[in-house]
Design a protein around this motif. Structure first.
Motif, PDB file in Angstrom:
ATOM      1  N   PRO A 114     -15.495  42.254 -69.191  1.00 47.58           N
ATOM      2  CA  PRO A 114     -14.654  41.716 -70.246  1.00 47.58           C
ATOM      3  C   PRO A 114     -13.213  42.191 -70.174  1.00 47.58           C
ATOM      4  CG  PRO A 114     -15.839  43.588 -71.094  1.00 47.58           C
ATOM      5  CD  PRO A 114     -16.242  43.415 -69.644  1.00 47.58           C
ATOM      6  N   ARG A 115     -12.882  43.122 -69.326  1.00 52.73           N
ATOM      7  CA  ARG A 115     -11.538  43.705 -69.379  1.00 52.73           C
ATOM      8  C   ARG A 115     -10.490  42.976 -68.568  1.00 52.73           C
ATOM      9  NH1 ARG A 115     -12.018  49.899 -70.525  1.00 52.73           N
ATOM     10  NH2 ARG A 115     -13.938  50.354 -69.443  1.00 52.73           N
ATOM     11  N   LYS A 116     -10.845  42.454 -67.436  1.00 54.32           N
ATOM     12  CA  LYS A 116      -9.832  41.843 -66.572  1.00 54.32           C
ATOM     13  C   LYS A 116      -9.993  40.330 -66.577  1.00 54.32           C
ATOM     14  CE  LYS A 116      -8.984  45.742 -63.684  1.00 54.32           C
ATOM     15  NZ  LYS A 116      -8.596  46.168 -62.389  1.00 54.32           N
ATOM     16  N   HIS A 117      -8.898  39.658 -66.750  1.00 56.23           N
ATOM     17  CA  HIS A 117      -8.902  38.203 -66.792  1.00 56.23           C
ATOM     18  C   HIS A 117      -7.583  37.711 -66.217  1.00 56.23           C
ATOM     19  CE1 HIS A 117      -6.733  39.139 -70.537  1.00 56.23           C
ATOM     20  NE2 HIS A 117      -7.742  39.971 -70.757  1.00 56.23           N
ATOM     21  N   ILE A 118      -7.529  36.414 -65.965  1.00 57.96           N
ATOM     22  CA  ILE A 118      -6.325  35.810 -65.398  1.00 57.96           C
ATOM     23  C   ILE A 118      -6.052  34.503 -66.125  1.00 57.96           C
ATOM     24  CG2 ILE A 118      -7.654  34.701 -63.549  1.00 57.96           C
ATOM     25  CD1 ILE A 118      -5.135  35.035 -61.770  1.00 57.96           C
ATOM     26  N   SER A 119      -4.797  34.216 -66.307  1.00 59.25           N
ATOM     27  CA  SER A 119      -4.380  32.985 -66.967  1.00 59.25           C
ATOM     28  C   SER A 119      -4.827  31.780 -66.136  1.00 59.25           C
ATOM     29  CB  SER A 119      -2.857  32.985 -67.106  1.00 59.25           C
ATOM     30  OG  SER A 119      -2.377  31.701 -67.368  1.00 59.25           O
ATOM     31  N   LYS A 120      -5.350  30.780 -66.817  1.00 58.62           N
ATOM     32  CA  LYS A 120      -5.748  29.548 -66.122  1.00 58.62           C
ATOM     33  C   LYS A 120      -4.553  28.961 -65.374  1.00 58.62           C
ATOM     34  CE  LYS A 120      -9.372  27.761 -69.160  1.00 58.62           C
ATOM     35  NZ  LYS A 120      -9.712  26.653 -70.073  1.00 58.62           N
ATOM     36  N   ARG A 121      -3.403  28.996 -66.024  1.00 56.19           N
ATOM     37  CA  ARG A 121      -2.185  28.435 -65.428  1.00 56.19           C
ATOM     38  C   ARG A 121      -1.817  29.165 -64.149  1.00 56.19           C
ATOM     39  NH1 ARG A 121       2.607  30.216 -67.344  1.00 56.19           N
ATOM     40  NH2 ARG A 121       4.174  29.536 -65.907  1.00 56.19           N
ATOM     41  N   ASP A 122      -1.867  30.496 -64.182  1.00 59.46           N
ATOM     42  CA  ASP A 122      -1.525  31.292 -63.000  1.00 59.46           C
ATOM     43  C   ASP A 122      -2.537  31.095 -61.875  1.00 59.46           C
ATOM     44  OD1 ASP A 122       0.687  32.248 -64.301  1.00 59.46           O
ATOM     45  OD2 ASP A 122      -0.197  34.200 -64.781  1.00 59.46           O
ATOM     46  N   LEU A 123      -3.777  30.840 -62.245  1.00 57.58           N
ATOM     47  CA  LEU A 123      -4.834  30.675 -61.258  1.00 57.58           C
ATOM     48  C   LEU A 123      -4.619  29.445 -60.384  1.00 57.58           C
ATOM     49  CD1 LEU A 123      -7.523  31.895 -60.309  1.00 57.58           C
ATOM     50  CD2 LEU A 123      -8.656  30.497 -62.031  1.00 57.58           C
ATOM     51  N   ILE A 124      -4.132  28.365 -60.982  1.00 58.79           N
ATOM     52  CA  ILE A 124      -3.979  27.122 -60.213  1.00 58.79           C
ATOM     53  C   ILE A 124      -2.531  26.769 -59.908  1.00 58.79           C
ATOM     54  CG2 ILE A 124      -6.159  26.161 -60.999  1.00 58.79           C
ATOM     55  CD1 ILE A 124      -4.651  24.466 -62.988  1.00 58.79           C
ATOM     56  N   LYS A 125      -1.612  27.613 -60.347  1.00 58.14           N
ATOM     57  CA  LYS A 125      -0.185  27.358 -60.128  1.00 58.14           C
ATOM     58  C   LYS A 125       0.135  27.251 -58.637  1.00 58.14           C
ATOM     59  CE  LYS A 125       2.329  30.930 -60.924  1.00 58.14           C
ATOM     60  NZ  LYS A 125       3.074  31.999 -61.559  1.00 58.14           N
ATOM     61  N   GLY A 126       0.928  26.247 -58.286  1.00 57.22           N
ATOM     62  CA  GLY A 126       1.386  26.099 -56.915  1.00 57.22           C
ATOM     63  C   GLY A 126       0.382  25.475 -55.963  1.00 57.22           C
ATOM     64  N   LYS A 127      -0.720  25.010 -56.475  1.00 52.22           N
ATOM     65  CA  LYS A 127      -1.735  24.401 -55.612  1.00 52.22           C
ATOM     66  C   LYS A 127      -1.488  22.902 -55.494  1.00 52.22           C
ATOM     67  CE  LYS A 127      -4.208  27.957 -54.803  1.00 52.22           C
ATOM     68  NZ  LYS A 127      -3.226  28.737 -54.080  1.00 52.22           N
ATOM     69  N   PRO A 128      -1.518  22.385 -54.255  1.00 52.02           N
ATOM     70  CA  PRO A 128      -1.479  20.933 -54.126  1.00 52.02           C
ATOM     71  C   PRO A 128      -2.775  20.378 -54.718  1.00 52.02           C
ATOM     72  CG  PRO A 128      -1.839  21.952 -51.994  1.00 52.02           C
ATOM     73  CD  PRO A 128      -1.606  23.056 -52.987  1.00 52.02           C
ATOM     74  N   CYS A 129      -2.817  19.166 -55.101  1.00 47.20           N
ATOM     75  CA  CYS A 129      -4.009  18.572 -55.727  1.00 47.20           C
ATOM     76  C   CYS A 129      -4.359  19.333 -56.998  1.00 47.20           C
ATOM     77  CB  CYS A 129      -5.205  18.567 -54.783  1.00 47.20           C
ATOM     78  SG  CYS A 129      -4.878  17.881 -53.174  1.00 47.20           S
ATOM     79  N   ASN A 130      -3.359  19.667 -57.766  1.00 48.92           N
ATOM     80  CA  ASN A 130      -3.527  20.467 -58.978  1.00 48.92           C
ATOM     81  C   ASN A 130      -4.636  19.925 -59.884  1.00 48.92           C
ATOM     82  OD1 ASN A 130      -3.076  22.205 -61.151  1.00 48.92           O
ATOM     83  ND2 ASN A 130      -0.877  22.131 -60.876  1.00 48.92           N
ATOM     84  N   ASP A 131      -4.767  18.608 -59.975  1.00 50.15           N
ATOM     85  CA  ASP A 131      -5.807  18.015 -60.820  1.00 50.15           C
ATOM     86  C   ASP A 131      -7.202  18.384 -60.344  1.00 50.15           C
ATOM     87  OD1 ASP A 131      -4.047  16.880 -62.598  1.00 50.15           O
ATOM     88  OD2 ASP A 131      -4.076  14.905 -61.647  1.00 50.15           O
TER      89      ASP A 131
END
Length: 98
Positions: free
Chosen positions: A24-41
């Motif tokens: 439960p302690r470490k997490h990552i923003s959804k936005r940061d996880l997929i940022k900069g990826k082609p085929c973002n959808d």
């Protein structure tokens, strides 16, 4: 939990595990996880499916929508990544996932 994974789902699982974002302690923003990826959808759809299927847990933090991998799924996550390691070049460093 379903068994078939797309390359986008596997990438997200690998990235979160490699970054050691275990709940439960470490997490990552959804936005940061997929940022900069082609085929973002495709990554957005993959992220949504992983949350829906219970592989990722959503977490609200400072107004952001974050995700993490539940520690209880750690063995299964490593098993999944090892199964697909030879298929995708991005699955590396499994020995460093703790």
């Amino acid at each position: 939990m379903s068994c078939g994974f797309t390359k986008y789902e596997l990438f997200l699982i690998w990235k979160i595990a490699y970054m050691r974002r275990w709940c439960p302690r470490k997490h990552i923003s959804k936005r940061d996880l997929i940022k900069g990826k082609p085929c973002n959808d495709d990554y957005k759809k993959a992220l949504h499916r992983l949350v829906k299927d219970g592989y990722l847990q959503e977490y609200k933090s400072q107004g952001r929508n974050d995700v993490c991998l539940p520690k209880t799924h750690k063995a299964r996550v490593l098993e999944i990544l090892k199964e697909h390691e030879s298929e995708y070049d991005f699955i590396i460093g499994l020995e460093f996932i703790r």
